[in-house]
Enzyme design. Structure first.
Site, mmCIF file in Angstrom:
data_model
loop_
_atom_site.group_PDB
_atom_site.id
_atom_site.type_symbol
_atom_site.label_atom_id
_atom_site.label_comp_id
_atom_site.label_asym_id
_atom_site.label_seq_id
_atom_site.Cartn_x
_atom_site.Cartn_y
_atom_site.Cartn_z
ATOM 1 N N GLU A 18 45.007 34.992 31.413
ATOM 2 C CA GLU A 18 45.649 36.297 31.233
ATOM 3 C C GLU A 18 46.581 36.664 32.388
ATOM 4 O O GLU A 18 46.558 37.783 32.897
ATOM 5 C CB GLU A 18 44.590 37.397 31.046
ATOM 6 N N GLY B 295 50.036 35.474 32.213
ATOM 7 C CA GLY B 295 51.415 35.350 31.758
ATOM 8 C C GLY B 295 51.871 33.947 31.404
ATOM 9 O O GLY B 295 53.079 33.687 31.349
ATOM 10 N N LYS B 296 50.931 33.025 31.134
ATOM 11 C CA LYS B 296 51.339 31.663 30.767
ATOM 12 C C LYS B 296 52.174 31.638 29.495
ATOM 13 O O LYS B 296 53.182 30.932 29.416
ATOM 14 C CB LYS B 296 50.112 30.762 30.569
ATOM 15 N N LYS C 294 50.167 23.643 21.890
ATOM 16 C CA LYS C 294 48.964 24.324 22.374
ATOM 17 C C LYS C 294 47.773 23.436 22.027
ATOM 18 O O LYS C 294 47.336 23.385 20.868
ATOM 19 C CB LYS C 294 48.818 25.694 21.706
ATOM 20 N N THR D 66 41.899 29.299 21.757
ATOM 21 C CA THR D 66 40.575 29.912 21.670
ATOM 22 C C THR D 66 40.696 31.419 21.478
ATOM 23 O O THR D 66 41.699 32.029 21.830
ATOM 24 C CB THR D 66 39.736 29.636 22.933
ATOM 25 N N ASP E 264 48.994 31.759 20.374
ATOM 26 C CA ASP E 264 49.997 31.760 21.445
ATOM 27 C C ASP E 264 51.322 31.154 21.003
ATOM 28 O O ASP E 264 52.388 31.620 21.420
ATOM 29 C CB ASP E 264 49.460 31.003 22.655
ATOM 30 N N GLY F 232 48.439 25.129 28.550
ATOM 31 C CA GLY F 232 47.001 24.962 28.676
ATOM 32 C C GLY F 232 46.226 26.215 28.320
ATOM 33 O O GLY F 232 46.782 27.237 27.917
ATOM 34 N N ALA F 233 44.913 26.122 28.487
ATOM 35 C CA ALA F 233 44.009 27.245 28.246
ATOM 36 C C ALA F 233 43.347 27.589 29.566
ATOM 37 O O ALA F 233 42.637 26.758 30.149
ATOM 38 C CB ALA F 233 42.965 26.881 27.202
ATOM 39 N N PRO G 70 59.139 39.517 34.765
ATOM 40 C CA PRO G 70 58.815 40.922 35.011
ATOM 41 C C PRO G 70 57.634 41.410 34.187
ATOM 42 O O PRO G 70 57.427 40.985 33.046
ATOM 43 C CB PRO G 70 60.101 41.665 34.640
#
Length: 228
Positions: free
Chosen positions: A12, A14-15, A37, A41, A50, A111-112, A201
């Site tokens: 969590e 910003g990937k 991806k 999950t 995602d 990634g996760a 940003p």
């Protein structure tokens, strides 16, 4: 960099928005882009994941692929075990990335969680997949306190696997950054042994998609195709 893995120092941070910015920038240059991806999950089968968010922000020209989906918001290995579903193996990730690279100019593998989150009960990680794919890993970091240690640990892990990293991107740069965040801009390169390559940003994912696509190159350094 036909294949670029994107990892984070934690979850969590910003990937996905960073991945979308990379994709939007490449698409704007006329390049073909795919986003892979390996394990999604915490999302039910009928819900957008995602990769759907990347397409929404970057544009419908992005090719997407997802190798596995698990309903609970857990590490992939744990989520797979609890769901009674097969895990994703590093070999599958590297093979899927190579197939996409055969028909695309850029493949982004998101990634996760962090670099060493387990994908299976044998302890395989995104780092194992990146090493098999012989691909570099971009690190997405948070902006403020605690970020330097997390970046340094991730960079140390990458070196231990013999994996190169083009650099660091801050996944959510505050509108009003505090002292720690401002100082981190100078300290990230030393902690990572790699340059700072961008700042996304805060709230970028909430921008109208057209504005996101227009502004994305300005958030990234030339090494990532941007203009910052």
């Amino acid at each position: 960099m036909p294949v670029l893995f994107v990892t984070g120092t934690c979850t969590e941070i910003g990937k996905t928005v960073t991945t979308a910015a990379l994709a939007a920038t490449a698409l704007g240059q006329g390049r073909s882009v795919a986003v892979l991806k390996p394990a999604q999950t915490g999302v039910a089968a009928h819900e957008p994941g995602d990769t759907a968010e990347v397409v929404r922000l970057a544009g419908p020209g992005v090719t997407t692929a997802e190798l596995a989906r698990y309903p609970e918001p857990l590490a992939p290995a744990t989520a797979a075990r609890r769901a009674g579903l097969p895990p994703v193996r590093p070999e599958e990730i590297a093979e899927a990335a190579a197939k996409l690279a055969a028909s695309h100019d850029l493949v982004l593998v998101e990634g996760a969680g962090g670099l060493l989150v387990r994908f299976d009960d044998e302890g395989s990680t995104l780092a194992d997949a990146a090493r098999l794919a012989e691909a570099p890993v971009l690190v997405v970091a948070q902006a403020g306190l605690g970020a330097l240690n997390a970046v340094a640990l991730t960079a140390l892990a990458l070196r231990s696997y013999g994996i190169e990293s083009p650099g660091i991107v801050v996944g959510s740069w505050p509108t009003q950054p505090g002292l720690a965040a401002r100082c981190n801009l100078d300290d990230f390169p030393e902690a990572a042994g790699a340059p700072l390559l961008g700042r996304i940003p805060e709230g970028a994912g909430s921008l109208p998609p057209e504005e996101f696509r227009t502004r994305a190159p300005g958030w990234l350094a030339p090494a990532l195709g941007g203009t910052a």
